[in-house]
Design a protein around this motif. Structure first.
Motif, mmCIF file in Angstrom:
data_model
loop_
_atom_site.group_PDB
_atom_site.id
_atom_site.type_symbol
_atom_site.label_atom_id
_atom_site.label_comp_id
_atom_site.label_asym_id
_atom_site.label_seq_id
_atom_site.Cartn_x
_atom_site.Cartn_y
_atom_site.Cartn_z
ATOM 1 N N ARG B 299 15.898 -5.813 -4.491
ATOM 2 C CA ARG B 299 15.137 -7.060 -4.582
ATOM 3 C C ARG B 299 14.104 -7.151 -3.450
ATOM 4 O O ARG B 299 12.970 -7.581 -3.657
ATOM 5 C CB ARG B 299 16.113 -8.246 -4.518
ATOM 6 C CG ARG B 299 15.475 -9.548 -4.844
ATOM 7 C CD ARG B 299 16.481 -10.673 -4.789
ATOM 8 N NE ARG B 299 15.796 -11.946 -4.833
ATOM 9 C CZ ARG B 299 15.367 -12.523 -5.939
ATOM 10 N NH1 ARG B 299 15.593 -11.946 -7.099
ATOM 11 N NH2 ARG B 299 14.739 -13.672 -5.903
ATOM 12 N N GLU B 300 14.537 -6.692 -2.277
ATOM 13 C CA GLU B 300 13.643 -6.721 -1.113
ATOM 14 C C GLU B 300 12.421 -5.823 -1.326
ATOM 15 O O GLU B 300 11.306 -6.176 -0.950
ATOM 16 C CB GLU B 300 14.430 -6.226 0.088
ATOM 17 C CG GLU B 300 14.275 -7.096 1.306
ATOM 18 C CD GLU B 300 15.237 -6.637 2.366
ATOM 19 O OE1 GLU B 300 16.403 -7.041 2.259
ATOM 20 O OE2 GLU B 300 14.832 -5.874 3.251
ATOM 21 N N VAL B 303 10.039 -7.683 -3.383
ATOM 22 C CA VAL B 303 9.257 -8.648 -2.603
ATOM 23 C C VAL B 303 8.126 -7.926 -1.861
ATOM 24 O O VAL B 303 6.968 -8.363 -1.861
ATOM 25 C CB VAL B 303 10.166 -9.395 -1.583
ATOM 26 C CG1 VAL B 303 9.344 -10.305 -0.685
ATOM 27 C CG2 VAL B 303 11.228 -10.179 -2.310
ATOM 28 N N MET B 304 8.493 -6.815 -1.248
ATOM 29 C CA MET B 304 7.494 -6.062 -0.473
ATOM 30 C C MET B 304 6.344 -5.610 -1.363
ATOM 31 O O MET B 304 5.168 -5.700 -0.986
ATOM 32 C CB MET B 304 8.164 -4.860 0.213
ATOM 33 C CG MET B 304 9.079 -5.274 1.354
ATOM 34 S SD MET B 304 10.233 -3.984 1.816
ATOM 35 C CE MET B 304 9.210 -3.003 2.841
ATOM 36 N N LEU B 305 6.706 -5.109 -2.553
ATOM 37 C CA LEU B 305 5.659 -4.657 -3.476
ATOM 38 C C LEU B 305 4.839 -5.860 -3.960
ATOM 39 O O LEU B 305 3.614 -5.772 -4.097
ATOM 40 C CB LEU B 305 6.278 -3.918 -4.663
ATOM 41 C CG LEU B 305 6.899 -2.552 -4.329
ATOM 42 C CD1 LEU B 305 7.801 -2.079 -5.462
ATOM 43 C CD2 LEU B 305 5.817 -1.509 -4.070
ATOM 44 N N ALA B 306 5.533 -6.992 -4.190
ATOM 45 C CA ALA B 306 4.838 -8.174 -4.697
ATOM 46 C C ALA B 306 3.831 -8.718 -3.693
ATOM 47 O O ALA B 306 2.776 -9.225 -4.074
ATOM 48 C CB ALA B 306 5.859 -9.257 -5.046
ATOM 49 N N ILE B 307 4.145 -8.612 -2.401
ATOM 50 C CA ILE B 307 3.188 -9.155 -1.432
ATOM 51 C C ILE B 307 2.218 -8.099 -0.937
ATOM 52 O O ILE B 307 1.534 -8.296 0.068
ATOM 53 C CB ILE B 307 3.886 -9.902 -0.263
ATOM 54 C CG1 ILE B 307 4.863 -8.993 0.475
ATOM 55 C CG2 ILE B 307 4.587 -11.145 -0.747
ATOM 56 C CD1 ILE B 307 5.553 -9.718 1.643
ATOM 57 N N GLY B 308 2.162 -6.981 -1.653
ATOM 58 C CA GLY B 308 1.065 -6.037 -1.418
ATOM 59 C C GLY B 308 1.404 -4.769 -0.669
ATOM 60 O O GLY B 308 0.504 -4.065 -0.211
ATOM 61 N N THR B 309 2.688 -4.448 -0.537
ATOM 62 C CA THR B 309 3.041 -3.193 0.138
ATOM 63 C C THR B 309 2.737 -2.014 -0.791
ATOM 64 O O THR B 309 3.112 -2.036 -1.968
ATOM 65 C CB THR B 309 4.541 -3.175 0.520
ATOM 66 O OG1 THR B 309 4.851 -4.404 1.153
ATOM 67 C CG2 THR B 309 4.869 -2.019 1.443
ATOM 68 N N PRO B 406 7.581 -4.359 -9.339
ATOM 69 C CA PRO B 406 7.959 -5.558 -8.591
ATOM 70 C C PRO B 406 8.831 -6.501 -9.413
ATOM 71 O O PRO B 406 9.832 -7.025 -8.911
ATOM 72 C CB PRO B 406 6.620 -6.214 -8.254
ATOM 73 C CG PRO B 406 5.619 -5.128 -8.331
ATOM 74 C CD PRO B 406 6.133 -4.127 -9.307
ATOM 75 N N MET B 407 8.473 -6.704 -10.709
ATOM 76 C CA MET B 407 9.220 -7.678 -11.510
ATOM 77 C C MET B 407 10.664 -7.255 -11.732
ATOM 78 O O MET B 407 11.579 -8.043 -11.560
ATOM 79 C CB MET B 407 8.546 -7.891 -12.871
ATOM 80 C CG MET B 407 7.397 -8.863 -12.856
ATOM 81 S SD MET B 407 7.549 -10.206 -11.680
ATOM 82 C CE MET B 407 8.955 -11.083 -12.310
ATOM 83 N N LEU B 410 12.521 -7.608 -8.532
ATOM 84 C CA LEU B 410 12.762 -9.009 -8.166
ATOM 85 C C LEU B 410 13.863 -9.639 -9.011
ATOM 86 O O LEU B 410 14.538 -10.552 -8.571
ATOM 87 C CB LEU B 410 11.469 -9.823 -8.331
ATOM 88 C CG LEU B 410 10.441 -9.645 -7.209
ATOM 89 C CD1 LEU B 410 9.098 -10.220 -7.610
ATOM 90 C CD2 LEU B 410 10.923 -10.322 -5.933
ATOM 91 N N ARG B 411 14.026 -9.124 -10.220
ATOM 92 C CA ARG B 411 15.066 -9.681 -11.102
ATOM 93 C C ARG B 411 16.458 -9.153 -10.754
ATOM 94 O O ARG B 411 17.449 -9.662 -11.234
ATOM 95 C CB ARG B 411 14.750 -9.335 -12.561
ATOM 96 C CG ARG B 411 13.667 -10.235 -13.123
ATOM 97 C CD ARG B 411 13.511 -10.027 -14.621
ATOM 98 N NE ARG B 411 12.250 -10.577 -15.050
ATOM 99 C CZ ARG B 411 11.258 -9.868 -15.568
ATOM 100 N NH1 ARG B 411 11.391 -8.580 -15.737
ATOM 101 N NH2 ARG B 411 10.144 -10.455 -15.928
#
Lengths: 225, 413
Positions: B299-300, B303-309, B406-407, B410-411
């Protein structure tokens, strides 16, 4: 000028379940938009697609004048890193980092030098009212405080648009109101566009405009005072 | 990668302290065992080589053609002064000793035994072999003292003689004549090897007389070089210089002691196998730890991928976390490996409890006790191998983390 455009966008998870169906709407720069609707109405799906986190089956999405359909995954990622902020329902702070380090994270991704990074991060921590808590770990903060750290993390790169998925769902009414007032202030002061989703009618009053969805379709759009 | 991400990687590896400590301990123990064992084996092998060199042939043996093959007293160099003079002028040579070698029967008033006699120049021999230092009673040969003989303790026991006793030496000369002479035992040596019951020393000129050899004749010159590594190049040089002399041949200790070389090679192969096994176990531990860590943090990563990593940053992060984790284990392992080596360097590491006694290969004693020394080369090899393994085992889980959408991430819970 439109910062986000949905043109007949559909997302189908499987044969029976559609996330959104032929959804069309647009968001102008500087707006504070709420995506409303009951659970399962497609709010989160729409937000994820808008932020480039999820793909879609039909239609077209333009974000910051870029058609997401034409962008490769890495280009979407760069777009997100540079100009898009995302706030999650369950905060999703990195648990091993302090408040300051969490807020610094997006700047570190952009290779901002340490001194500048710390200065900006501290400014935003102060802005969201968490001054003095820089060295705290996420598990030492309340839900409201964690969500404010998430806001600071999303704002620190000064993005043009911020997506927030049910940002108040895990917060009590007072903290939720404080957070939405913060959105309002940042929207007015910084001109940042906010799009947040919520099924709670009490928080919708903070938006300029409410886009209501039901069963993945647009039900109505209404401007708020 | 910036210091910020190094800090993040470092914090990540310590998020589950117990798991990290177990992995670090496993790596550390493996590295410590390998560093110590490699140090021990290197020292052990060097000891064996030194024993061979110091009690047998030296680094090189120069002899008359076919002498080393047949060991016949009839095969000798009639005029060896040319070789001796050349050796004396070579800077690579530490010492050389001319030898007349023959079998003899030794008799005392109470018994007799057959010995391999080495007629030598006492000073030269003392520089080439270690026998003079192993004299436990009396003295080694002295130039001025005629008709002196030095025996091993076991040979003396068989003959029931001691320092000062008389013995009669009987042998056959190269012309077929019988050579016999009365000798006085001046010293007894003890090497804890076969030599103690089978080797005796007399003066070189007396050996020549007994065998009816002319002055300057000898069977073999043993050469000790300043540096063991120079043995092969020096042999090549010698063959170049004396290539016209068909009566001569030169052998390195490795050619003369093939079973010992083979034993050392086999030992090194077993050591390498052991290293591979220990490192594979450590690598499995690393892989397990890193896979668990990735599964827990799906999940982490989302998050990292979702905020642009960047995906590459995620891969790099997992690889660096693995390398940091391994490095902590490797540093501790090396440190303790050096401490253990240093400890046994002082008190000696004795394998007697496993082997029961010293063993002998080709007449050379292989002592079970060894005093290992710290060799940084061994630490370097072990460190390089385990870091490479860590890199390999981390890459695939890292790629898996980097390729998460990311999705989906995150799920996950």
């Amino acid at each position: 000028m439109n910062i986000l455009e949905f043109k007949e966008v559909s997302k189908i998870y499987n044969q029976d379940q559609a996330g959104i169906q032929e959804l069309s709407f647009s968001v102008r720069e500087g707006e504070l938009i709420a995506l409303a609707g009951p659970s399962g109405s497609g709010k989160t799906t729409a937000l994820n697609i808008a932020a480039g986190l999820d793909d879609f089956n039909r239609g077209e999405v333009n974000l910051l004048n870029c058609s997401l359909l034409n962008l490769k995954p890495d280009e979407v990622l760069r777009l997100r890193r540079g100009q898009v902020g995302f706030i999650f329902q369950s905060y999703n702070l990195l648990p091993v980092l302090t408040v300051l380090e969490n807020v610094e994270y997006p700047l570190a991704l952009k290779r901002v030098r340490q001194a500048e990074r710390m200065k900006k991060a501290k400014t935003w921590i102060k802005e969201v009212g968490l001054e003095g808590l820089e060295s705290r770990m996420p598990n030492e903060l309340s839900g409201g405080q964690q969500q404010r750290v998430a806001v600071a993390r999303a704002m620190v790169t000064e993005p043009k648009i911020i997506f927030a998925d049910e940002p108040t769902a895990n917060l009590d009414a007072t903290t939720a109101e404080m957070l939405l007032k913060l959105f309002q202030r940042l929207n007015e002061d910084q001109g940042t566009t906010f799009i947040f989703s919520s099924h709670d009618p009490r928080v919708l009053k903070f938006a300029n405009r409410v886009i209501t969805l039901t069963d993945g379709k647009l039900l109505n759009e209404s401007a708020m005072n | 990668m910036s210091s910020y991400f190094f800090k993040l990687c470092w914090k990540n590896i310590w998020r589950n302290k117990r798991r990290t400590l177990i992995t670090v301990n496993a790596i550390g123990l493996g590295v410590m065992a390998l560093v110590f064992l490699r140090n021990y084996y290197d020292n052990f092998h060097e000891q064996v080589i030194q024993n061979v060199i110091r009690y047998h042939s030296g680094h090189l043996a120069i002899s008359a053609k076919n002498f080393e093959k047949n060991h016949s007293t009839q095969i000798f160099l009639e005029n060896g002064s040319q070789v001796s003079n050349w050796l004396k002028n070579r800077p690579e040579v530490l010492a050389s000793s001319e030898r007349v070698l023959f079998s003899a029967m030794l008799s005392s008033a109470r018994g007799s035994t057959n010995l391999m006699m080495m007629a030598v120049e006492p000073k030269a021999e003392a520089q080439v072999t270690g026998f003079s230092a192993k004299v436990i009673k009396g003295d080694f040969l002295k130039e001025a003292k005629e008709r002196s003989i030095v025996l091993g303790v076991k040979a003396a026991e068989t003959l029931s003689v001691d320092v000062g006793s008389k013995v009669v030496l009987l042998t056959q000369g190269v012309d077929g004549s019988i050579g016999n002479e009365l000798f006085f035992v001046v010293g007894l040596f003890e090497t804890q090897s076969e030599a103690d019951k089978s080797v005796g020393f007399i003066q070189l000129n007396e050996g020549r007389t007994l065998l009816s050899l002319k002055p300057e004749s000898f069977h073999q010159t043993a050469v000790v070089l300043k540096n063991e590594e120079a043995a092969v190049p020096f042999k090549i040089l010698f063959e170049d210089v004396f290539h016209g002399d068909s009566k001569l041949e030169v052998f390195s200790w490795k050619e003369l002691q093939r079973p010992i070389v083979a034993m050392i090679e086999l030992d090194r192969a077993v050591n390498r196998l052991l290293m591979i096994l220990i490192l594979c176990v450590a690598a499995l531990g690393i892989a397990n730890s890193i896979l668990m860590s990735i599964m827990e943090r799906t999940r982490e990563f989302g998050v990292m991928l979702a905020i642009g990593t960047d995906r590459k940053e995620v891969i790099k992060m997992v690889v660096i976390e693995t390398l940091l984790l391994t490095l902590v284990g490797v540093l501790l392992g090396n440190l303790f490996g050096w401490l253990v080596t240093g400890f046994f360097n002082q008190i000696g590491f004795d394998l007697k409890w496993l082997t029961a006694k010293d063993f002998v290969v080709q007449g050379a004693v292989v002592q079970t006790v060894s005093y290992p020394t710290i060799r940084f080369y061994n630490s370097l090899v072990v460190t390089a191998v385990i870091l490479t393994l860590a890199l390999l085992v981390s890459y695939f889980p890292a790629r898996q983390a980097g390729n998460l959408t990311p999705m989906k991430a995150l799920r996950s819970h």
